[in-house]
Scaffold this motif. Sequence first.
Motif, short mmCIF file in Angstrom:
data_model
loop_
_atom_site.label_atom_id
_atom_site.label_comp_id
_atom_site.label_asym_id
_atom_site.label_seq_id
_atom_site.Cartn_x
_atom_site.Cartn_y
_atom_site.Cartn_z
N GLU A 38 -0.07 56.12 34.65
CA GLU A 38 0.78 55.92 35.64
C GLU A 38 1.86 56.76 36.10
N ARG A 39 2.14 57.76 34.96
CA ARG A 39 3.09 59.12 35.17
C ARG A 39 2.35 60.35 35.42
N GLY A 40 1.00 60.18 35.10
CA GLY A 40 0.12 61.53 35.43
C GLY A 40 0.13 62.31 34.03
N LEU A 41 0.12 61.49 33.11
CA LEU A 41 0.30 62.24 31.66
C LEU A 41 -0.88 61.92 30.76
N LEU A 42 -1.99 61.39 31.18
CA LEU A 42 -3.10 61.17 30.29
C LEU A 42 -3.90 62.05 30.46
N ASP A 43 -4.29 62.89 29.09
CA ASP A 43 -5.19 63.82 29.04
C ASP A 43 -6.06 63.56 27.92
N SER A 44 -7.03 64.46 27.81
CA SER A 44 -8.03 64.39 26.75
C SER A 44 -7.51 64.35 25.44
N ALA A 45 -6.63 65.03 25.08
CA ALA A 45 -5.84 65.35 23.87
C ALA A 45 -4.92 63.76 23.37
N SER A 46 -4.47 63.21 24.52
CA SER A 46 -3.67 61.94 24.28
C SER A 46 -4.69 60.87 24.12
N LEU A 47 -5.87 61.02 24.72
CA LEU A 47 -6.80 59.96 24.52
C LEU A 47 -7.38 60.05 23.21
N GLN A 48 -7.73 61.11 22.77
CA GLN A 48 -8.12 61.29 21.26
C GLN A 48 -7.30 60.90 20.42
N ALA A 49 -6.05 61.19 20.42
CA ALA A 49 -4.92 60.70 19.39
C ALA A 49 -4.82 59.03 19.45
N ILE A 50 -4.78 58.54 20.69
CA ILE A 50 -4.82 57.21 20.84
C ILE A 50 -6.02 56.46 20.09
N GLU A 51 -7.44 57.05 20.26
CA GLU A 51 -8.54 56.52 19.73
C GLU A 51 -8.47 56.56 17.98
N ALA A 52 -7.94 58.03 17.67
CA ALA A 52 -8.13 58.35 16.25
C ALA A 52 -7.07 57.37 15.30
N PHE A 53 -5.85 57.16 15.84
CA PHE A 53 -5.06 56.27 15.38
C PHE A 53 -5.28 54.95 15.45
N ALA A 54 -5.77 54.48 16.39
CA ALA A 54 -6.02 53.02 16.70
C ALA A 54 -7.31 52.38 16.06
N GLU A 55 -8.24 53.40 15.70
CA GLU A 55 -9.52 53.14 15.10
C GLU A 55 -9.37 52.18 13.77
N PRO A 56 -8.66 52.35 12.78
CA PRO A 56 -8.60 51.22 11.54
C PRO A 56 -7.98 50.20 12.12
N TRP A 57 -7.48 50.01 13.30
CA TRP A 57 -6.98 48.77 13.74
C TRP A 57 -7.63 48.23 14.90
N ARG A 58 -8.99 48.37 15.10
CA ARG A 58 -9.76 48.42 16.34
C ARG A 58 -9.75 46.76 16.82
N HIS A 59 -9.70 45.86 15.79
CA HIS A 59 -9.86 44.44 16.00
C HIS A 59 -8.81 43.77 16.22
N GLU A 60 -7.55 44.57 16.01
CA GLU A 60 -6.16 43.85 16.43
C GLU A 60 -6.25 43.36 17.76
#
Length: 276
Positions: free
Chosen positions: A70-92
Amino acid sequence: MPRPPVHPWWTQVLACPFDGGALTCVETVVATCDVCRTPFPILAGVPVLMPEPGRWIAHHRDAVVASLAERGLLDSASLQAIEAFAEPWRHEPREPFADDWTDAESEGGTELLSPLPGPTSGALSAWLTRAEDHNPTARILAHLDAAPTPVALELGPGAGLLSRLLAERSERLLLADRSLRAVLLAADRAREAGVAEVAGAVVDAELLPLLPGSVDTVVAANVLDLLEGPAATLEAIAAALKSGGRLLACTPRPCLTDPDEDPDTLAALIEETGLA
């Protein structure tokens, strides 16, 4: 060759929510506690200092991605960090943020409601004007010095209507909320003032991760009555305030969760922390 650590100014204020250790930004998207070495994600410059940051991201993944986009701040580095941190909890289960502002507030509107024409419209208009003259925001701003506050913290900024005004009276302003969307929106509002250095953080107010003696002023407008354990928040604020620092708090329910509806409950809690 390892990258040199990054030291944004908020590392002088924020701490690890587990042990209070100082934080070092080993990358632009990761901060690490100097004591327990726990990593915390940084999204668009905003550290996520929740007790379980990966689980928080997994719960709110869609809302996190949408807030950045929404604020034009989504980039590949942020997406990679989101996926890496969320992976152990992906079924939440996934949940939206519990934002509570109106559409007008999200667009930056501050005007009073206009009563419909009728026999009571004059009296209602007068009442609204008096309310605006004595509203909590005006009273909070009246307590701030003419000289800018070196470091101010706003807890629960919502849509950032107060943040913009605080930024005009601060050298550095830190905005802290459980919602990334609230932090990003309030930060944009605050930067419109073009005065203060503005930073944001995603935190749990009941586990407020602040370094001792790191802030001059804490503003908590309509936040403390929403917490299950406001005493812990007040203790963290008292420890974080510099000598001569101050807490500016307001709430429509000073009884908090007291079953006896005692209006002095909040004042008593504040005194118990050692604040006058």
